[in-house]
Every structure is written in C-alpha cells, then in structure tokens.
Design a protein around this motif. Structure first.
Motif, PDB file in Angstrom:
ATOM      1  N   LEU A 109       1.030  -1.112   0.522  1.00 19.81           N
ATOM      2  CA  LEU A 109      -0.130  -0.192  -0.232  1.00 19.81           C
ATOM      3  C   LEU A 109       0.914   1.045   0.064  1.00 19.81           C
ATOM      4  O   LEU A 109       0.608   2.351  -0.539  1.00 19.81           O
ATOM      5  N   PHE A 126       1.973   2.508  -3.823  1.00 15.62           N
ATOM      6  CA  PHE A 126       1.146   3.211  -4.203  1.00 15.62           C
ATOM      7  C   PHE A 126       0.987   4.653  -4.542  1.00 15.62           C
ATOM      8  O   PHE A 126       1.865   5.274  -3.550  1.00 15.62           O
ATOM      9  N   ARG A 127       1.131   5.421  -5.620  1.00 10.33           N
ATOM     10  CA  ARG A 127       1.411   6.278  -6.292  1.00 10.33           C
ATOM     11  C   ARG A 127       0.228   6.930  -7.214  1.00 10.33           C
ATOM     12  O   ARG A 127      -0.058   6.210  -8.300  1.00 10.33           O
ATOM     13  N   GLU A 128       0.173   8.275  -6.374  1.00 11.59           N
ATOM     14  CA  GLU A 128      -1.442   8.768  -7.416  1.00 11.59           C
ATOM     15  C   GLU A 128      -0.904  10.356  -7.692  1.00 11.59           C
ATOM     16  O   GLU A 128      -0.417  11.056  -6.628  1.00 11.59           O
ATOM     17  N   MET A 156      -2.710  22.530  -8.408  1.00 16.21           N
ATOM     18  CA  MET A 156      -2.781  21.947  -7.304  1.00 16.21           C
ATOM     19  C   MET A 156      -1.949  23.830  -6.759  1.00 16.21           C
ATOM     20  O   MET A 156      -2.517  24.025  -5.824  1.00 16.21           O
ATOM     21  N   ARG A 189      -3.467  26.908  -6.767  1.00 17.14           N
ATOM     22  CA  ARG A 189      -4.755  26.570  -5.631  1.00 17.14           C
ATOM     23  C   ARG A 189      -4.174  27.368  -4.698  1.00 17.14           C
ATOM     24  O   ARG A 189      -4.867  27.766  -3.476  1.00 17.14           O
ATOM     25  N   PHE A 202      -0.472  13.272  -0.862  1.00 14.27           N
ATOM     26  CA  PHE A 202      -1.248  12.644  -2.337  1.00 14.27           C
ATOM     27  C   PHE A 202      -2.286  11.355  -2.653  1.00 14.27           C
ATOM     28  O   PHE A 202      -3.167  11.106  -1.775  1.00 14.27           O
ATOM     29  N   SER A 203      -0.938  10.632  -2.200  1.00 11.53           N
ATOM     30  CA  SER A 203      -1.618   9.114  -2.625  1.00 11.53           C
ATOM     31  C   SER A 203      -1.856   8.418  -0.977  1.00 11.53           C
ATOM     32  O   SER A 203      -2.389   8.010  -1.062  1.00 11.53           O
ATOM     33  N   ARG A 254      -5.560   9.601  -0.510  1.00  8.76           N
ATOM     34  CA  ARG A 254      -6.427   9.130  -1.507  1.00  8.76           C
ATOM     35  C   ARG A 254      -6.235   7.481  -1.672  1.00  8.76           C
ATOM     36  O   ARG A 254      -7.272   6.390  -1.455  1.00  8.76           O
ATOM     37  N   ARG A 255      -5.506   7.251  -0.537  1.00  3.43           N
ATOM     38  CA  ARG A 255      -5.655   5.948   0.289  1.00  3.43           C
ATOM     39  C   ARG A 255      -7.042   5.625   1.299  1.00  3.43           C
ATOM     40  O   ARG A 255      -7.273   4.168   2.044  1.00  3.43           O
ATOM     41  N   ARG A 278     -12.158  11.401  -5.586  1.00  3.05           N
ATOM     42  CA  ARG A 278     -10.679  11.627  -5.840  1.00  3.05           C
ATOM     43  C   ARG A 278     -10.650  13.335  -5.728  1.00  3.05           C
ATOM     44  O   ARG A 278      -9.595  14.224  -4.951  1.00  3.05           O
ATOM     45  N   GLU A 284      -8.811  15.330  -3.698  1.00  2.00           N
ATOM     46  CA  GLU A 284      -8.315  16.662  -4.073  1.00  2.00           C
ATOM     47  C   GLU A 284      -8.401  17.546  -2.850  1.00  2.00           C
ATOM     48  O   GLU A 284      -7.132  18.332  -2.627  1.00  2.00           O
ATOM     49  N   PHE A 289      -6.439  16.905   0.085  1.00  3.60           N
ATOM     50  CA  PHE A 289      -4.915  17.315   0.143  1.00  3.60           C
ATOM     51  C   PHE A 289      -4.745  18.845   0.184  1.00  3.60           C
ATOM     52  O   PHE A 289      -3.723  19.237   0.464  1.00  3.60           O
ATOM     53  N   GLN A 303      -4.188  -1.066  -4.475  1.00  6.48           N
ATOM     54  CA  GLN A 303      -5.784  -0.301  -3.886  1.00  6.48           C
ATOM     55  C   GLN A 303      -6.819  -0.169  -4.552  1.00  6.48           C
ATOM     56  O   GLN A 303      -7.773  -0.167  -4.095  1.00  6.48           O
TER      57      GLN A 303
END
Lengths: 431, 184
Positions: free
Chosen positions: A16, A19-21, A27, A30, B30-31, B34-35, B40, B44, B47, B121
């Motif tokens: 886990l 995991f990368r996103e 952003m 912002r 961010f990952s 997201r977990r 999404r 965001e 995040f 995931q």
C-alpha cells in the motif's frame, strides 16, 4: 500464526505504501491563492534590531499601582463620608417626623421638648419667691426688655425683713427656646435611651419601603473547585462510545464494553455562572426573583501516547432562567441577611469536543443529547450590604441539585449533581 | 536545496521554498490521502487543506522526528477529519457475496505478494471506509492500536478486531478478484 500475521501486515503495508498517484495540475497555485487570501503567504519582514520600547507612563506598573491606591482611597473616603452623611440624613428625617426633637451631629439630644410656645422670644428669668408671712408675694414673668437688671424682690422691705423663709432664686441668664419656640426641659439618661430605642425600632427604614424592586448582577461558582476527577481513559468511556455511536459511528464504532486498562486524569472545572436577576418585593420580608443566567462548563484531559500527545477539551454553554423566593430574615443598618429557595431551568446552547494531537487541533465534533432542558433546585443564604444611591453588594453560599437528562454528555454536573457554590455581585434597589 | 533550508525558506514566507517543498512531497502526500478518501475530488480538497496547514503551521515543527513524518500526521488528520465530518466511517460492512457456483480459480497463497500496488489499492477502495482507515493507520502508517484507539475514540480491542476483520474482508475480496480474473 502470529508471525504469519505480522508478515502479512508488513507486506500489506509495503504494497500500500508503494501506491502512487499524482496530484492534479495547478494544485500548487490553488494552495498559493489560499495562502495569499489568508495573508499567510506574505514574506516575513527581516527582523529589525530590537530597541527597547518606551513604555508610556500610563502603562508602567508603578503608575497603575498609584492609580489603584488612589481609587481605593477614594472609595474608602466616599464610604466614610457616605456613612456620616447618612447619619445626618437620618437625623434630618427623624426631625421632620418628630419636630420636638433637636439633634446635634452624632449626639443624643440633651433635652426633650415638653410643650410648644407660639413665638420665639427670650423669656425672663424665672423668679420664685417663697411664700412669706404677711401679705403674700408677687410672682411674675416679665419679658427681659421690660425688666430691670435688678431682681424682683418683695416691695415691702418690712416683709422681707420679717420673712424667715423668703428665698429668691433667680437665673440671671435668659433661657432660649428652640428654633420653633419650644420650651425644653432636661430628662434623665434612662428616659433618653428609652426614647432613642423607640426611634430606632419604630422609625421606617431610611431607604423607604423594605426591599423594593432590585436588579442584581453577579457571578457564581468561584473558589469551590473540587479538583481533578479520576476516571477511565476517555477512549474507553462507555458514555463517549455511546455518543460516537449516536453521532453515526455505526457498525464501525458500536457500543462496546468499557475496558479499564488505562486511566486518564480528566479535569472537570467548576461551573462558572454569570447572571442578571430582577427581584420584586411581595411583602416586607418576601421577594420573588427571576432573570437570565449563563453557565460555562469545561473539561480537559491529557494522555501521552507512544507517538504523539493527545489533549481532549470539552466545553458546554448553558442559558437558564431562575425562579426563586427570597426571605429577608434580618436587617440592621445597612446589612441584610436573607435566604433563597428556587429552581433554574437551563438549556445547553453550545457543546463540542476537541482533540489536539501534539498541540494541533486534530478533530472536533458536536456532542449529542445535550439539547435537552435540565432543571436544578437551589438553596442559598446570603448577606447584602447597602452602599449609597441604591447600590449594594451581596454574597451568598448555597447548594444546588442538578437533574440530568438520560444519556447526557459527561461533565462536572453529571459527576457532581449535588454541588456547593458561592455567588457574589452588585445589586441596585429601586425605591 | 536541503530540506532544512527549504523549511527555513517556508518559515520566512519564500514562495520558491514552498514550491520546492510541494514538489518534494506532493505525490507521496496525495497518494496517502487517496488511500483514505475514495472519491478523487474529495481527496483533492483534503490534499489542498493539508498543504495549507503545513505551510501555515510550519513554525510549529520543532525539528524532533522527521519532517515527512510530521507532514504525514497532518495529512492523516485532515483525511480523518473529512471522513468524520462526512460521517463516512459508518458505512456498513457489506457482504461481498459468495462465489458463483462452479467458479474456478482462487487466490494463491502468495496472492498478496504477486498483486501489484494498483490492484491492491483497487481492492482497498472496495472496503468500507472504517476498515480502510484502520488498515492504513496500522499497516501503512505504523500506528499501534493504542494510538489508533485515541485517534478514533474507540477501544483498543475494537481497533484490533476491526483490523482483523479488515484483513479477512480483504482476503475475501482478493479471492473473488482472482476468481473473476481466472474466469474471464
């Protein structure tokens, strides 16, 4: 088996963790806009050399102490003068009611009037002449202006010489009457004391009708903190678990049996109340009170963890309406002693829990089941002291019993429904 | 630039230092978010809020422990606050259902090791929110159950039992995933 579980958990964590996103484009801009809007993005100015500020006179401790001393001395002087003035006022009032009395400042009258005389005038010395043998004696009171300086004596020289019991008593000094033309006569000290006892006991109160309408502003709940309350770890608290369940914990955080593995000192602060009440006299000794109260309850507990420090803070605010009867038991001079019995209806208007992790706010939520009206029964005994101009001070000591609704969030009152408290304030009396 | 100079720059309000910090940690954070947050768009927002907190409270970082660890705590808190506010942690644990009759295949013993992180995931996202939170807090972030109990205001026993149930549910999902893949 445990090794397999640990290995499984370790692999799960690594997978886990890998995991990368990628975050969305734009952003950072912002975030920058948000920081600019809040004023946190501005570059901080370079530190200027520290220059000892010039402390203005009015902020210096010595000046503040001098002002405080001056104010205290003025108040004390005002109280002293007020006491003396009030005594003189009492004298004037009594004089108005009892025109036969002439007062000197802080002194008892030396004489009590006997009868009125129509006009103010000087009266001639009283001359009494004992009855003598012979032809009798003349007695007269003659105005001074018509009088010679020589005392009146029997006309007959012969009578004087012949009289063995003639005596003349004269008073050379004219006796003045009072302002209203009263002739006064000395009385004994016992009679004077009896007179003044009646005046003090029978005269109406200087401030008019006993205990008229009053407005009081006060604070309550100080000085009787019962200290920390040892209780279970907040996370294990059955009450808190139930609250979470009602907030929507669902099957994830359902009610569980509380486990007392670790205890946390949770400090419940003494409730603090601010109030404004209005009192209206029904009789000389009985008054009805009502008004508006604000009560604040707060609790806090700290629990060090393996990775972080946790601090829980709970606050609850109440608005209440009291209704009470006050019994005036004893009055003396400016002091009054009274008792009070009543009830107070309260409603919680605001409540929340906050958890801080390492000093930063971690979570915050509203409590449930607090929007239920509660009632407390109050009993108190108090002392009031009248200052001047209708203003006075009062202090009370009393107890209250707070009846909690079911499933109420835990606070000082749920743990100590029977509670002692003190109440101090100022009171204004309407005449 | 070293991390210390970046942190110092952020403290002084230097926009370039903030950009450097963002570029260093944005993907990881961010990952992480997201977990915890399945949707999404919501992730965001969480995040964004997390980084705002990092920049505004960077003065409070005392230097004790790693800076990344300090940031991770902030983002975990932000995610938990979002889930609590949305009352998402009360999602019912739905039964994944039985395998269709005659279905072949099944998860091999080392299924977890063979699975890619993206596949895993995907399975994690199918768990109820509460299970997902517990799994991430304990297995990924390394929080002990006593800490998790404080953070989530539950008992330690609840945390342990929920973790075991989450692993069992994940195993069931994995079994079904392999069956579906084998029967395509």
């Amino acid at each position: 088996m445990k090794d397999i579980d640990d290995k499984y958990t370790k692999i799960l964590g690594e997978k886990l963790g890998q995991f990368r996103e990628e975050p969305p484009e734009g952003m950072f801009e912002r975030i920058e806009q948000t920081l600019l809007a809040s004023g946190a993005a501005a570059p901080k100015q370079a530190e200027e050399p520290v220059v000892a500020p010039v402390v203005p006179l009015w902020r210096r401790p010595l000046f503040k102490g001098a002002v405080a001393t001056l104010v205290a001395a003025s108040l004390a002087f005002g109280l002293f003068v007020g006491l003396k003035d009030r005594t003189a006022e009492v004298g004037v009032d009594i004089l108005a009611e009892n025109p036969n009395v002439l007062l000197t400042h802080n002194e008892q009258p030396e004489e009590i009037p006997v009868e009125n005389v129509e006009e103010e005038r000087e009266v001639a010395p009283i001359v009494t002449v004992a009855e003598s043998k012979g032809e009798g004696v003349l007695m007269a009171m003659v105005p001074l202006s018509e009088q010679s300086e020589e005392p009146l004596i029997a006309e007959s020289q012969e009578q004087e010489q012949q009289s063995e019991q003639t005596s003349v008593r004269k008073s050379r000094e004219p006796r003045k009457v009072s302002v209203k033309g009263e002739k006064r006569e000395r009385r004994s000290r016992e009679e004077l004391e009896e007179y003044w006892r009646k005046v003090i006991e029978e005269e109406p109160r200087e401030r008019g009708v006993a205990h008229p309408a009053e407005v009081a502003i006060y604070t309550a709940g100080l000085g009787l903190n019962r200290g920390d309350v040892q209780m279970n770890n907040l996370a294990h608290s059955q009450l808190l678990v139930n609250e979470q369940h009602q907030l929507g914990g669902g099957s994830y955080m359902g009610p569980m049996m509380a486990q007392q593995k670790k205890s946390t000192n949770l400090h419940h602060s003494m409730p603090l109340t601010l109030g404004v009440t209005v009192s209206y006299s029904l009789t000389d000794w009985l008054a009805v009170d009502s008004g508006l109260l604000y009560t604040s309850l707060s609790s806090s507990g700290e629990s060090p963890g393996e990775m972080s420090n946790y601090l829980l803070k709970r606050s609850m605010d109440y608005v209440g309406i009291p209704l009470a009867l006050s019994f005036y038991l004893f009055d003396f001079d400016r002091w009054s002693i009274y008792g009070r019995v009543g009830i107070t209806g309260e409603l919680c208007v605001s409540s929340n829990d906050k958890i801080y992790m390492d000093g930063a706010l971690s979570s915050e939520w509203q409590l449930s089941n607090q929007n239920t009206a509660s009632i407390s029964f109050d009993v108190a005994a108090g002392v009031s002291y009248a200052l001047w101009g209708g203003w006075g001070l009062f202090g009370e000591v009393g107890g209250s019993y707070w009846s909690a609704p079911e499933n109420y969030p835990e606070n000082y009152r749920t743990l100590h429904p029977l509670n002692l408290s003190t109440r101090f304030g100022v009171r204004f009396t309407f005449n | 630039m070293t991390i210390e100079s970046i942190i110092e720059g952020c403290r002084k309000g230097d926009s370039e230092a903030r950009r450097e910090l963002y570029q260093m940690y944005a993907t990881a954070m961010f990952s992480l978010v997201r977990r915890y947050v399945k949707v999404r768009e919501a992730a965001e927002d969480v995040f964004h809020d997390g980084f705002v907190v990092v920049y505004t409270k960077i003065d409070e970082y005392s230097g004790r422990g790693s800076f990344e660890g300090w940031m991770r705590k902030i983002f975990v808190n932000a995610a938990l606050n979002y889930l609590r506010k949305e009352a998402r942690m009360d999602e019912v644990d739905e039964d994944v259902g039985d395998l269709p009759p005659g279905a072949a295949g099944g998860a091999p013993p080392d299924a977890l090791e063979q699975m890619s992180d993206k596949e895993l995931q995907g399975l994690i996202e199918r768990l109820p929110e509460g299970f997902r939170v517990i799994l991430n807090l304990h297995a990924v972030e390394g929080y002990p159950h006593t800490e998790i109990a404080k953070m989530l205001s539950i008992t330690e026993a609840t945390s342990r039992s929920q973790f075991l149930r989450a692993k069992k549910r994940l195993a069931e999902l994995m079994e079904r995933h392999y069956c579906e893949r084998a029967n395509r």
